[in-house]
Design a protein around this motif. Structure first.
Motif, PDB file in Angstrom:
ATOM      1  N   LEU A  94       0.810  -1.210   0.000  1.00  0.00           N
ATOM      2  CA  LEU A  94       0.000   0.000   0.000  1.00  0.00           C
ATOM      3  C   LEU A  94       0.846   1.264   0.000  1.00  0.00           C
ATOM      4  O   LEU A  94       0.494   2.253  -0.634  1.00  0.00           O
ATOM      5  CB  LEU A  94      -0.942   0.004   1.207  1.00  0.00           C
ATOM      6  N   LEU A  95       1.971   1.239   0.694  1.00  0.00           N
ATOM      7  CA  LEU A  95       2.795   2.436   0.820  1.00  0.00           C
ATOM      8  C   LEU A  95       3.808   2.589  -0.310  1.00  0.00           C
ATOM      9  O   LEU A  95       4.200   3.700  -0.637  1.00  0.00           O
ATOM     10  CB  LEU A  95       3.529   2.438   2.162  1.00  0.00           C
ATOM     11  N   ASP A  96       4.232   1.501  -0.913  1.00  0.00           N
ATOM     12  CA  ASP A  96       5.280   1.541  -1.932  1.00  0.00           C
ATOM     13  C   ASP A  96       4.970   2.482  -3.089  1.00  0.00           C
ATOM     14  O   ASP A  96       5.819   3.290  -3.452  1.00  0.00           O
ATOM     15  CB  ASP A  96       5.582   0.143  -2.448  1.00  0.00           C
ATOM     16  N   PRO A  97       3.789   2.448  -3.702  1.00  0.00           N
ATOM     17  CA  PRO A  97       3.548   3.323  -4.845  1.00  0.00           C
ATOM     18  C   PRO A  97       3.703   4.797  -4.505  1.00  0.00           C
ATOM     19  O   PRO A  97       4.189   5.567  -5.309  1.00  0.00           O
ATOM     20  CB  PRO A  97       2.099   3.020  -5.251  1.00  0.00           C
ATOM     21  N   VAL A  98       3.309   5.189  -3.303  1.00  0.00           N
ATOM     22  CA  VAL A  98       3.396   6.590  -2.929  1.00  0.00           C
ATOM     23  C   VAL A  98       4.812   6.946  -2.518  1.00  0.00           C
ATOM     24  O   VAL A  98       5.390   7.914  -2.992  1.00  0.00           O
ATOM     25  CB  VAL A  98       2.389   6.912  -1.799  1.00  0.00           C
ATOM     26  N   SER A  99       5.423   6.148  -1.628  1.00  0.00           N
ATOM     27  CA  SER A  99       6.759   6.485  -1.147  1.00  0.00           C
ATOM     28  C   SER A  99       7.796   6.405  -2.249  1.00  0.00           C
ATOM     29  O   SER A  99       8.741   7.177  -2.278  1.00  0.00           O
ATOM     30  CB  SER A  99       7.153   5.589   0.024  1.00  0.00           C
ATOM     31  N   ALA A 100       7.639   5.485  -3.178  1.00  0.00           N
ATOM     32  CA  ALA A 100       8.602   5.334  -4.260  1.00  0.00           C
ATOM     33  C   ALA A 100       8.563   6.528  -5.207  1.00  0.00           C
ATOM     34  O   ALA A 100       9.514   6.779  -5.935  1.00  0.00           O
ATOM     35  CB  ALA A 100       8.324   4.055  -5.043  1.00  0.00           C
ATOM     36  N   GLN A 101       7.486   7.270  -5.210  1.00  0.00           N
ATOM     37  CA  GLN A 101       7.357   8.399  -6.116  1.00  0.00           C
ATOM     38  C   GLN A 101       7.830   9.717  -5.507  1.00  0.00           C
ATOM     39  O   GLN A 101       7.842  10.729  -6.180  1.00  0.00           O
ATOM     40  CB  GLN A 101       5.892   8.538  -6.565  1.00  0.00           C
ATOM     41  N   ASN A 102       8.183   9.740  -4.235  1.00  0.00           N
ATOM     42  CA  ASN A 102       8.643  10.966  -3.590  1.00  0.00           C
ATOM     43  C   ASN A 102      10.125  11.152  -3.861  1.00  0.00           C
ATOM     44  O   ASN A 102      10.965  10.758  -3.079  1.00  0.00           O
ATOM     45  CB  ASN A 102       8.364  10.924  -2.086  1.00  0.00           C
ATOM     46  N   ARG A 103      10.440  11.761  -4.989  1.00  0.00           N
ATOM     47  CA  ARG A 103      11.818  11.936  -5.418  1.00  0.00           C
ATOM     48  C   ARG A 103      12.035  13.349  -5.915  1.00  0.00           C
ATOM     49  O   ARG A 103      11.110  14.129  -6.043  1.00  0.00           O
ATOM     50  CB  ARG A 103      12.147  10.956  -6.534  1.00  0.00           C
ATOM     51  N   THR A 104      13.286  13.641  -6.248  1.00  0.00           N
ATOM     52  CA  THR A 104      13.633  14.937  -6.806  1.00  0.00           C
ATOM     53  C   THR A 104      13.002  15.067  -8.191  1.00  0.00           C
ATOM     54  O   THR A 104      13.054  14.146  -8.993  1.00  0.00           O
ATOM     55  CB  THR A 104      15.168  15.065  -6.912  1.00  0.00           C
ATOM     56  N   LEU A 105      12.415  16.211  -8.441  1.00  0.00           N
ATOM     57  CA  LEU A 105      11.762  16.468  -9.725  1.00  0.00           C
ATOM     58  C   LEU A 105      12.738  17.049 -10.723  1.00  0.00           C
ATOM     59  O   LEU A 105      13.651  17.759 -10.333  1.00  0.00           O
ATOM     60  CB  LEU A 105      10.599  17.440  -9.523  1.00  0.00           C
ATOM     61  N   PRO A 106      12.529  16.814 -12.005  1.00  0.00           N
ATOM     62  CA  PRO A 106      11.615  15.832 -12.579  1.00  0.00           C
ATOM     63  C   PRO A 106      12.213  14.431 -12.485  1.00  0.00           C
ATOM     64  O   PRO A 106      13.420  14.275 -12.280  1.00  0.00           O
ATOM     65  CB  PRO A 106      11.478  16.269 -14.030  1.00  0.00           C
ATOM     66  N   TYR A 107      11.372  13.413 -12.649  1.00  0.00           N
ATOM     67  CA  TYR A 107      11.839  12.031 -12.693  1.00  0.00           C
ATOM     68  C   TYR A 107      10.928  11.220 -13.601  1.00  0.00           C
ATOM     69  O   TYR A 107       9.829  11.643 -13.927  1.00  0.00           O
ATOM     70  CB  TYR A 107      11.940  11.418 -11.287  1.00  0.00           C
ATOM     71  N   TRP A 108      11.426  10.057 -14.003  1.00  0.00           N
ATOM     72  CA  TRP A 108      10.679   9.166 -14.876  1.00  0.00           C
ATOM     73  C   TRP A 108       9.871   8.167 -14.063  1.00  0.00           C
ATOM     74  O   TRP A 108      10.317   7.699 -13.024  1.00  0.00           O
ATOM     75  CB  TRP A 108      11.601   8.383 -15.806  1.00  0.00           C
ATOM     76  N   ALA A 109       8.709   7.833 -14.568  1.00  0.00           N
ATOM     77  CA  ALA A 109       7.862   6.786 -14.001  1.00  0.00           C
ATOM     78  C   ALA A 109       7.168   6.108 -15.186  1.00  0.00           C
ATOM     79  O   ALA A 109       7.328   6.537 -16.332  1.00  0.00           O
ATOM     80  CB  ALA A 109       6.837   7.368 -13.031  1.00  0.00           C
ATOM     81  N   SER A 110       6.423   5.070 -14.891  1.00  0.00           N
ATOM     82  CA  SER A 110       5.673   4.359 -15.937  1.00  0.00           C
ATOM     83  C   SER A 110       4.260   4.100 -15.442  1.00  0.00           C
ATOM     84  O   SER A 110       4.023   4.042 -14.232  1.00  0.00           O
ATOM     85  CB  SER A 110       6.334   3.015 -16.254  1.00  0.00           C
ATOM     86  N   LEU A 111       3.344   3.918 -16.369  1.00  0.00           N
ATOM     87  CA  LEU A 111       1.970   3.594 -16.007  1.00  0.00           C
ATOM     88  C   LEU A 111       1.927   2.180 -15.434  1.00  0.00           C
ATOM     89  O   LEU A 111       2.440   1.246 -16.037  1.00  0.00           O
ATOM     90  CB  LEU A 111       1.040   3.705 -17.207  1.00  0.00           C
ATOM     91  N   ARG A 112       1.318   2.044 -14.266  1.00  0.00           N
ATOM     92  CA  ARG A 112       1.286   0.775 -13.543  1.00  0.00           C
ATOM     93  C   ARG A 112       0.269  -0.216 -14.117  1.00  0.00           C
ATOM     94  O   ARG A 112       0.436  -1.421 -14.030  1.00  0.00           O
ATOM     95  CB  ARG A 112       0.957   1.045 -12.075  1.00  0.00           C
ATOM     96  N   PHE A 113      -0.807   0.291 -14.711  1.00  0.00           N
ATOM     97  CA  PHE A 113      -1.910  -0.564 -15.146  1.00  0.00           C
ATOM     98  C   PHE A 113      -2.210  -0.388 -16.628  1.00  0.00           C
ATOM     99  O   PHE A 113      -1.768   0.562 -17.259  1.00  0.00           O
ATOM    100  CB  PHE A 113      -3.164  -0.260 -14.319  1.00  0.00           C
TER     101      PHE A 113
END
Length: 165
Positions: free
Chosen positions: A21-40
């Motif tokens: 439950l916490l991983d998706p939110v905590s993993a995204q708290n990084r220095t901006l800008p950063y890369w991510a991907s659509l999970r679904f």
């Protein structure tokens, strides 16, 4: 099952659920800008940072890379490969790096990060792949189990951001 074994199992399961439950939110708290991907497979982009805002776009490409440019209380303002910006819930994103093949013609995937290396595969523009690693001007990607090195210039989402690479 003894009480102590039951409690130990309960603690392990509870820890696992909390981390999910916490991983998706905590993993995204990084220095901006950063890369991510659509999970679904299906992810909504909204015009503002809450479910009260209307949906502006529905993505149907799991793994599609996005550039996160702003954060606000569980929401991320992202930019897609076309330059469109909008808000996506942080839980709908994953920190694993995806890339999108761009440019004209087929992109050549090679067995080594060199222009004369053996050709393994070819990928059409628009193909979404998982980014494994980059070295200088080459990136190793995985397209549905087919791995190879491709020129970084042929990938959207492979550029280093915020001190990466």
């Amino acid at each position: 099952m003894s009480i102590s074994r039951f409690l130990a199992a309960l603690i392990i399961v509870t820890g696992f659920v909390v981390s999910l439950l916490l991983d998706p939110v905590s993993a995204q708290n990084r220095t901006l800008p950063y890369w991510a991907s659509l999970r679904f497979e299906e992810v909504n982009m909204r015009v503002g940072p809450s479910q009260d805002y209307r949906i502006d776009w529905v993505y149907k490409r799991k793994g599609l890379p996005v550039k996160v440019v702003r954060m606000r209380e569980g929401w991320r303002l992202v930019q897609d490969p076309e330059g469109t910006q909008g808000w996506i819930a942080a839980s709908q994103l994953t920190p694993s790096r995806g890339v999108l093949v761009i440019g004209e013609g087929l992109a050549v995937l090679r067995d080594q990060p060199e222009p004369q290396a053996k050709v393994l595969w070819r990928a059409q523009p628009g193909v979404v792949a998982q980014l494994r690693e980059c070295r200088a001007e080459w990136c190793n990607i995985d397209v549905a189990g087919r791995r190879g090195w491709v020129a970084r210039a042929r990938l959207w989402g492979a550029d280093p951001l915020s001190g990466e690479d």
